[in-house]
Design a protein around this motif. Structure first.
Motif, PDB file in Angstrom:
ATOM      1  N   SER A  45       0.817  -1.214   0.000  1.00 35.72           N
ATOM      2  CA  SER A  45       0.000   0.000   0.000  1.00 35.72           C
ATOM      3  C   SER A  45       0.853   1.267   0.000  1.00 35.72           C
ATOM      4  O   SER A  45       0.319   2.372  -0.112  1.00 35.72           O
ATOM      5  N   PRO A  47       3.520   4.176  -1.302  1.00 40.74           N
ATOM      6  CA  PRO A  47       3.849   4.755  -2.612  1.00 40.74           C
ATOM      7  C   PRO A  47       5.097   4.098  -3.194  1.00 40.74           C
ATOM      8  O   PRO A  47       6.007   3.706  -2.456  1.00 40.74           O
ATOM      9  N   LEU A  48       5.138   3.984  -4.515  1.00 42.39           N
ATOM     10  CA  LEU A  48       6.314   3.420  -5.160  1.00 42.39           C
ATOM     11  C   LEU A  48       7.502   4.362  -5.019  1.00 42.39           C
ATOM     12  O   LEU A  48       7.368   5.574  -5.259  1.00 42.39           O
ATOM     13  N   ASP A  50      10.641   6.483  -6.044  1.00 37.07           N
ATOM     14  CA  ASP A  50      10.941   7.072  -7.346  1.00 37.07           C
ATOM     15  C   ASP A  50      12.428   7.127  -7.653  1.00 37.07           C
ATOM     16  O   ASP A  50      12.829   7.653  -8.690  1.00 37.07           O
ATOM     17  N   ARG A 123       1.430 -10.060  -8.520  1.00 35.63           N
ATOM     18  CA  ARG A 123       0.653  -8.876  -8.893  1.00 35.63           C
ATOM     19  C   ARG A 123       0.951  -8.506 -10.342  1.00 35.63           C
ATOM     20  O   ARG A 123       2.096  -8.599 -10.806  1.00 35.63           O
ATOM     21  N   ILE A 125       1.490  -5.748 -13.121  1.00 35.37           N
ATOM     22  CA  ILE A 125       1.948  -4.357 -13.126  1.00 35.37           C
ATOM     23  C   ILE A 125       1.801  -3.697 -14.495  1.00 35.37           C
ATOM     24  O   ILE A 125       2.031  -2.491 -14.623  1.00 35.37           O
ATOM     25  N   ARG A 264       8.985   0.196 -11.458  1.00 34.79           N
ATOM     26  CA  ARG A 264       8.275   1.402 -11.890  1.00 34.79           C
ATOM     27  C   ARG A 264       8.860   1.915 -13.210  1.00 34.79           C
ATOM     28  O   ARG A 264       8.129   2.272 -14.142  1.00 34.79           O
ATOM     29  N   ASP A 346      -1.681  -4.496  -9.097  1.00 36.24           N
ATOM     30  CA  ASP A 346      -1.071  -3.478  -8.253  1.00 36.24           C
ATOM     31  C   ASP A 346      -1.427  -2.124  -8.871  1.00 36.24           C
ATOM     32  O   ASP A 346      -0.799  -1.678  -9.842  1.00 36.24           O
ATOM     33  N   ARG A 347      -2.449  -1.482  -8.301  1.00 28.73           N
ATOM     34  CA  ARG A 347      -2.997  -0.268  -8.914  1.00 28.73           C
ATOM     35  C   ARG A 347      -2.027   0.906  -8.881  1.00 28.73           C
ATOM     36  O   ARG A 347      -2.250   1.913  -9.563  1.00 28.73           O
ATOM     37  N   ARG A 348      -0.946   0.795  -8.137  1.00 30.41           N
ATOM     38  CA  ARG A 348       0.070   1.853  -8.162  1.00 30.41           C
ATOM     39  C   ARG A 348       0.699   1.980  -9.556  1.00 30.41           C
ATOM     40  O   ARG A 348       1.232   3.034  -9.907  1.00 30.41           O
ATOM     41  N   PHE A 349       0.631   0.900 -10.346  1.00 28.33           N
ATOM     42  CA  PHE A 349       1.242   0.881 -11.679  1.00 28.33           C
ATOM     43  C   PHE A 349       0.236   1.191 -12.790  1.00 28.33           C
ATOM     44  O   PHE A 349       0.604   1.156 -13.967  1.00 28.33           O
ATOM     45  N   GLU A 350      -1.008   1.481 -12.441  1.00 35.16           N
ATOM     46  CA  GLU A 350      -2.086   1.467 -13.424  1.00 35.16           C
ATOM     47  C   GLU A 350      -1.817   2.322 -14.655  1.00 35.16           C
ATOM     48  O   GLU A 350      -2.106   1.911 -15.788  1.00 35.16           O
TER      49      GLU A 350
END
Length: 368
Positions: A45, A47-48, A50, A123, A125, A264, A346-350
């Protein structure tokens, strides 16, 4: 007698044996590594990150993407090192994840689902689909020369190839449902297909099975060329989706902050690679399928077309629905529990791969 042609790389039998042996040696240690990773690291959960720290390595099993990256020099631009693995099919990716030997896999709808059912948390990505999802199918049914199958209804009572860990299983079950054929009215012969398709086509040609879902490009064309004179034929499956493909990773990779940051960046370049393929199918055909795989140019162009004309959506609602349909279709047939497909993503990568597929001016020459 006519023979089918395999589209594995030259010398791949030895390479495949080496990969399998290496994975087997790692099996005993994989559970301990996964348990240790789950106790610490980046939360899913969070943040990725950077920034990619020095020394990060991603182990990636996607030969076509490898060629595109190396052809464009992107493997030298990313702020981490990529170790490429000649691992392509869903079962091989699952085995490599289990062994802790791979960080990034590529597969259709079923392999990530099957990994979950095998107790390997993964997951998705990145996701791609055909730009023309209405008329284009990735698979057709190959029919054995003496099977006496002319319509899908004729599948009743027949022997059909079935690989529960691959998308072909979904194609079979969806087709039987659409044709009104019960599971107990056919014999499903468990048989894993390889990327070249010759496992299925050889079984069809020998008469050990009556029907099998095969890829609707070079595999199908060569099957008909070689065995059509003996009575082999092709049948399209009913109009349901079989076109989605995923980049998926074990959760242990996402728990590593350095690898998460590298993923990412990788996801964005992967999206860029899909856009590049769309724009350069002839270059892919000649550079990869002819020079690397040894295909004749006509076959190479068909294969390049299979990989091109794809879309990388920035919204995953359709992708989640697509995966949910696969789960709902296969769970009761394979005696596995149904689960919410949204938990696969993994919706962080959407939006990341979609952003890469529509790059801003100057990217990726600029900041990655």
């Amino acid at each position: 007698m006519a023979t089918t042609r395999s589209y594995w790389p030259r010398g791949s039998t030895t390479l495949a044996a080496f990969v399998i042996a290496s994975i087997a040696l790692l099996f005993a240690f994989a559970p301990a590594r996964r348990a240790a990773a789950s106790r610490q690291g980046l939360a899913l959960s969070a943040p990725l990150p950077d920034r990619v720290p020095p020394g990060v390595v991603l182990r990636v099993g996607d030969p076509v993407t490898r060629w595109v990256f190396e052809h464009n020099g992107w493997d030298k631009k990313v702020p981490f090192r990529i170790e490429w693995a000649e691992i392509t099919g869903g079962p091989e990716v699952t085995e490599a994840f289990h062994a802790g030997a791979l960080d990034v896999g590529f597969g259709a709808s079923v392999p990530p689902i099957h990994a979950i059912w095998m107790g390997i948390p993964v997951r998705i990505i990145a996701f791609r689909e055909y730009a023309d999802r209405v008329s284009r199918q990735a698979y057709v049914f190959g029919i054995a020369p003496k099977a006496h199958i002319r319509t899908l209804a004729d599948l009743r009572g027949k022997r059909i190839a079935f690989s529960p860990s691959q998308v072909q299983a979904q194609v079979v079950i969806e087709t039987l449902k659409a044709a009104g054929i019960r599971r107990d009215e056919v014999t499903l012969v468990e048989l894993s297909s390889n990327i070249g398709g010759d496992v299925y086509t050889n079984a069809l040609a020998s008469g050990s099975i009556d029907a099998a879902p095969i890829r609707a490009e070079v595999v199908a064309q060569h099957y008909i060329r070689d065995f059509g004179p003996r009575g082999a034929r092709l049948l399209k499956h009913p109009p349901f989706r079989d076109d989605g493909a995923n980049v998926y990773v074990p959760e242990t990779a996402l728990a590593d902050p350095g690898k998460a940051a590298a993923l990412r960046v990788f996801a964005r370049y992967w999206g860029l690679a899909q856009a590049w393929i769309n724009d350069h199918p002839e270059e892919l055909a000649r550079g990869y399928f002819v020079e690397k795989r040894g295909l004749p140019i006509d076959d190479a162009r068909v294969m390049a077309a299979y990989y091109s004309d794809v879309a990388v959506p920035r919204n995953w609602a359709g992708a989640i629905a697509y995966q949910q349909a696969a789960i709902d279709t296969l769970a009761p047939e394979t005696k596995h529990p149904r689960f919410d497909a949204a938990t696969l993503f993994d919706r962080r990568f959407e939006t990341i791969a979609g952003d890469g597929a529509s790059p801003s001016p100057g990217w990726p020459q600029g900041k990655s």
